[in-house]
Scaffold this motif. Structure first.
Motif, PDB file in Angstrom:
ATOM      1  N   ALA A 424      -9.700  46.339 -19.076  1.00  0.00           N
ATOM      2  CA  ALA A 424      -8.317  46.253 -20.090  1.00  0.00           C
ATOM      3  C   ALA A 424      -7.315  45.307 -19.555  1.00  0.00           C
ATOM      4  CB  ALA A 424      -8.120  47.799 -20.377  1.00  0.00           C
ATOM      5  N   PRO A 425      -6.486  44.900 -20.397  1.00  0.00           N
ATOM      6  CA  PRO A 425      -5.443  44.339 -20.076  1.00  0.00           C
ATOM      7  C   PRO A 425      -4.321  45.305 -19.375  1.00  0.00           C
ATOM      8  CG  PRO A 425      -5.881  43.755 -22.263  1.00  0.00           C
ATOM      9  CD  PRO A 425      -6.848  44.966 -21.950  1.00  0.00           C
ATOM     10  N   ALA A 426      -3.397  44.813 -18.723  1.00  0.00           N
ATOM     11  CA  ALA A 426      -2.538  45.550 -18.026  1.00  0.00           C
ATOM     12  C   ALA A 426      -1.797  46.233 -19.089  1.00  0.00           C
ATOM     13  CB  ALA A 426      -1.610  44.628 -17.440  1.00  0.00           C
ATOM     14  N   GLY A 427      -1.125  47.670 -18.857  1.00  0.00           N
ATOM     15  CA  GLY A 427      -0.624  48.399 -20.055  1.00  0.00           C
ATOM     16  C   GLY A 427      -1.311  49.298 -20.541  1.00  0.00           C
ATOM     17  N   VAL A 428      -2.529  49.257 -20.727  1.00  0.00           N
ATOM     18  CA  VAL A 428      -3.586  49.883 -21.101  1.00  0.00           C
ATOM     19  C   VAL A 428      -3.788  51.485 -20.450  1.00  0.00           C
ATOM     20  CG1 VAL A 428      -5.962  50.364 -22.424  1.00  0.00           C
ATOM     21  CG2 VAL A 428      -4.951  48.086 -22.595  1.00  0.00           C
ATOM     22  N   VAL A 429      -3.762  52.475 -21.159  1.00  0.00           N
ATOM     23  CA  VAL A 429      -3.963  53.905 -20.408  1.00  0.00           C
ATOM     24  C   VAL A 429      -5.036  54.581 -20.966  1.00  0.00           C
ATOM     25  CG1 VAL A 429      -1.520  53.718 -19.664  1.00  0.00           C
ATOM     26  CG2 VAL A 429      -2.289  54.959 -21.898  1.00  0.00           C
ATOM     27  N   ALA A 430      -5.579  55.416 -20.083  1.00  0.00           N
ATOM     28  CA  ALA A 430      -6.934  56.434 -20.619  1.00  0.00           C
ATOM     29  C   ALA A 430      -6.378  57.916 -20.171  1.00  0.00           C
ATOM     30  CB  ALA A 430      -8.037  55.702 -20.219  1.00  0.00           C
ATOM     31  N   TRP A 431      -7.094  58.796 -21.060  1.00  0.00           N
ATOM     32  CA  TRP A 431      -7.045  60.036 -20.925  1.00  0.00           C
ATOM     33  C   TRP A 431      -8.764  60.602 -20.835  1.00  0.00           C
ATOM     34  CZ3 TRP A 431      -2.990  58.251 -23.464  1.00  0.00           C
ATOM     35  CH2 TRP A 431      -1.661  58.867 -23.228  1.00  0.00           C
ATOM     36  N   GLU A 432      -8.901  61.250 -19.950  1.00  0.00           N
ATOM     37  CA  GLU A 432     -10.160  62.361 -20.593  1.00  0.00           C
ATOM     38  C   GLU A 432      -9.775  63.259 -21.536  1.00  0.00           C
ATOM     39  OE1 GLU A 432     -13.564  62.467 -19.260  1.00  0.00           O
ATOM     40  OE2 GLU A 432     -13.205  60.780 -18.217  1.00  0.00           O
ATOM     41  N   LEU A 433     -10.798  63.604 -22.460  1.00  0.00           N
ATOM     42  CA  LEU A 433     -10.572  64.460 -23.410  1.00  0.00           C
ATOM     43  C   LEU A 433     -11.558  65.614 -23.228  1.00  0.00           C
ATOM     44  CD1 LEU A 433     -10.037  62.143 -26.619  1.00  0.00           C
ATOM     45  CD2 LEU A 433      -8.451  62.949 -25.054  1.00  0.00           C
ATOM     46  N   ALA A 434     -10.956  66.963 -23.717  1.00  0.00           N
ATOM     47  CA  ALA A 434     -11.639  68.152 -23.535  1.00  0.00           C
ATOM     48  C   ALA A 434     -12.664  68.225 -24.671  1.00  0.00           C
ATOM     49  CB  ALA A 434     -10.721  69.352 -23.593  1.00  0.00           C
ATOM     50  N   LYS A 435     -13.859  69.133 -24.255  1.00  0.00           N
ATOM     51  CA  LYS A 435     -14.913  69.530 -25.233  1.00  0.00           C
ATOM     52  C   LYS A 435     -13.664  70.549 -26.001  1.00  0.00           C
ATOM     53  CE  LYS A 435     -18.602  72.682 -25.721  1.00  0.00           C
ATOM     54  NZ  LYS A 435     -19.751  73.344 -24.932  1.00  0.00           N
TER      55      LYS A 435
END
Length: 454
Positions: A424-435
């Motif tokens: 991804a480009p710079a500045g894109v963020v991610a989270w794991e999501l819970a069941k």
């Protein structure tokens, strides 16, 4: 081995067939979501009303079915779509009862005195259309209360391929009178979309001081089409609610502590033999809130969805993720790629100058018999949010939302299981999501173990 295509935070069945959401309602501080349910992934199984409950709109507990067909009764062929209304200390359901030798699905009501968990035997409250009216489809009541008055709309297909919402009124919810058609439209193509020869699952939602209709376009030959919306205070100019291929049968919770909330059925993108072999099919979309941009209905994830995030946000580029994740893209052009394996990926392409977002599934490394057509949203971005796109991954489900309120709901079935990698480009963020799914016989909801991001 766990089926990595099986969603974990969308409402779904562990096995069996799920389709239309029905009558989300808040009662006693609990949200009840009903839906079309079959205990086996076979369309020959009669439809009943599945049931899930939530205390926060995103963590759900599956309950036993709330309503099943009565053998020899007015719904012997299935308890089909409708909605629910709080009626004092009871929940009242209105729905379509199918009898296999009847040309229509009759409009029925049933009552729950058990906190919405179990409904009484049904009774018919609206007469079927007379033969001379030429109605070829009639089903799916949507009922609401406005002070002391009850209102109802029912989806229909009439002569000359004219779709309509038939309107009824009542003082008590039991005796109803036909009041004409709230909206009607001969089949046409508007804004590039077939408006259908009939409208299934009609809904009414109050948005920015206007009543807006949501309908699911339908035809005898082609079956389901797309979810369309238009304000009812002017001639229908239906526009798509979702630009993907797998969003249908929208259902509205008109009132409650969360405001008005929209759900939809996430259809399968694979052939019947494939989901039958898997033993499950269908899911319910994330809850959405809505607003109007001119006469176009826009949507975004309900703020309650943020409760699914596990831990802090991490830089997305190069991150390894599981099958449940959220990716947030700032106002930058570029491609977010979810790399499933060698030569297999999913691309989300943002072009801020052109104002387009494209979901490209063509290289997702899927088996034959899977729909891989791309989807594009136009006029996709605005400055109303501090992000350009939010991408939700949940097994085979992909829901993408843009800052201007466009959405794309689609399916992918990569053969490579996670972990997957993001580019991804710079500045894109991610989270794991819970069941977020559990069953009533579990002692407590089970949360998934998250992979470290980065």
């Amino acid at each position: 081995m766990q089926d990595h295509h099986l969603p974990q935070f969308h409402v779904r069945l562990p096995r069996g067939y799920l389709n239309d959401p029905n009558g989300p309602v808040e009662f006693g501080g609990t949200t009840h979501l009903y839906f079309q349910s079959r205990s086996h992934a076979e369309l020959a199984v009669p439809v009943e009303w599945g049931h899930a409950t939530s205390e926060d709109l995103v963590h759900w507990t599956l309950q036993r079915p709330a309503m099943s067909p009565v053998p020899g009764g007015v719904d012997s062929g299935g308890c089909w779509s409708g909605n629910t209304v709080v009626d004092g200390d009871r929940v009242r359901a209105f729905y379509s009862g199918k009898v296999d030798d009847s040309p229509y699905q009759s409009i029925l009501t049933a009552v729950s005195d058990e906190d919405g968990t179990n409904f009484s035997r049904p009774s018919q409250v609206v007469d079927d259309p007379a033969p001379e009216e030429g109605v070829t489809m009639f089903r799916d009541p949507f009922v609401w209360r406005d002070g002391s008055r009850w209102g109802m709309v029912v989806g229909a297909a009439g002569p000359d391929s004219t779709a309509s919402m038939r309107q009824y009124g009542s003082a008590d919810g039991l005796s109803w009178e036909f009041e004409g058609e709230l909206a009607r439209l001969p089949r046409t193509v508007f804004d590039g979309v077939d408006t259908g020869e009939g409208w299934e699952c009609p809904q009414l939602i109050a948005v920015d001081g206007r009543e807006v209709a949501l309908v699911s376009s339908w035809s005898h030959a082609g079956g389901p089409g797309a979810v369309l919306a238009f304000p009812v205070d002017e001639a229908p100019a239906p526009r798509r609610v979702d630009d993907g291929h797998n969003f249908y049968a929208a259902s509205v919770m008109r009132e409650g502590s969360y405001g008005q909330v929209l759900f939809g059925w996430i259809t399968e993108g694979r052939e019947a033999a494939q989901w039958q072999a898997a033993g499950w099919a269908g899911a319910i979309s994330l809850p959405r809130r809505t607003w109007l941009d001119g006469d176009r209905l826009c949507s975004e994830p309900h703020p309650a969805v943020d409760a699914l995030r596990v831990g802090p946000a991490r830089a997305a580029d190069g991150a390894r993720i599981g099958a449940q994740a959220e990716i947030v893209v700032p106002a930058v052009s570029g491609t977010v790629r979810v790399q499933y394996g060698d030569g297999a990926w999913l691309d989300v392409i943002l072009d801020l100058e052109a104002g387009t977002l494209t979901l490209d599934r063509t290289a997702a490394g899927q088996d034959s018999g899977i729909d891989t057509e791309p989807a594009t949203s136009v006029q996709a971005f605005s400055d109303r949010a501090d992000w350009a796109a939010r991408i939700f991954l949940d097994g085979s489900v992909v829901e993408v939302f843009t800052s201007a309120g466009r959405s794309i709901t689609s399916r992918v079935y990569p053969t490579t299981p996670p972990p997957w990698r993001i580019h991804a480009p710079a500045g894109v963020v991610a989270w794991e999501l819970a069941k977020a799914m559990s069953t009533a016989d579990e002692e407590r909801p089970v949360r998934m173990e998250s992979l470290p991001v980065g």
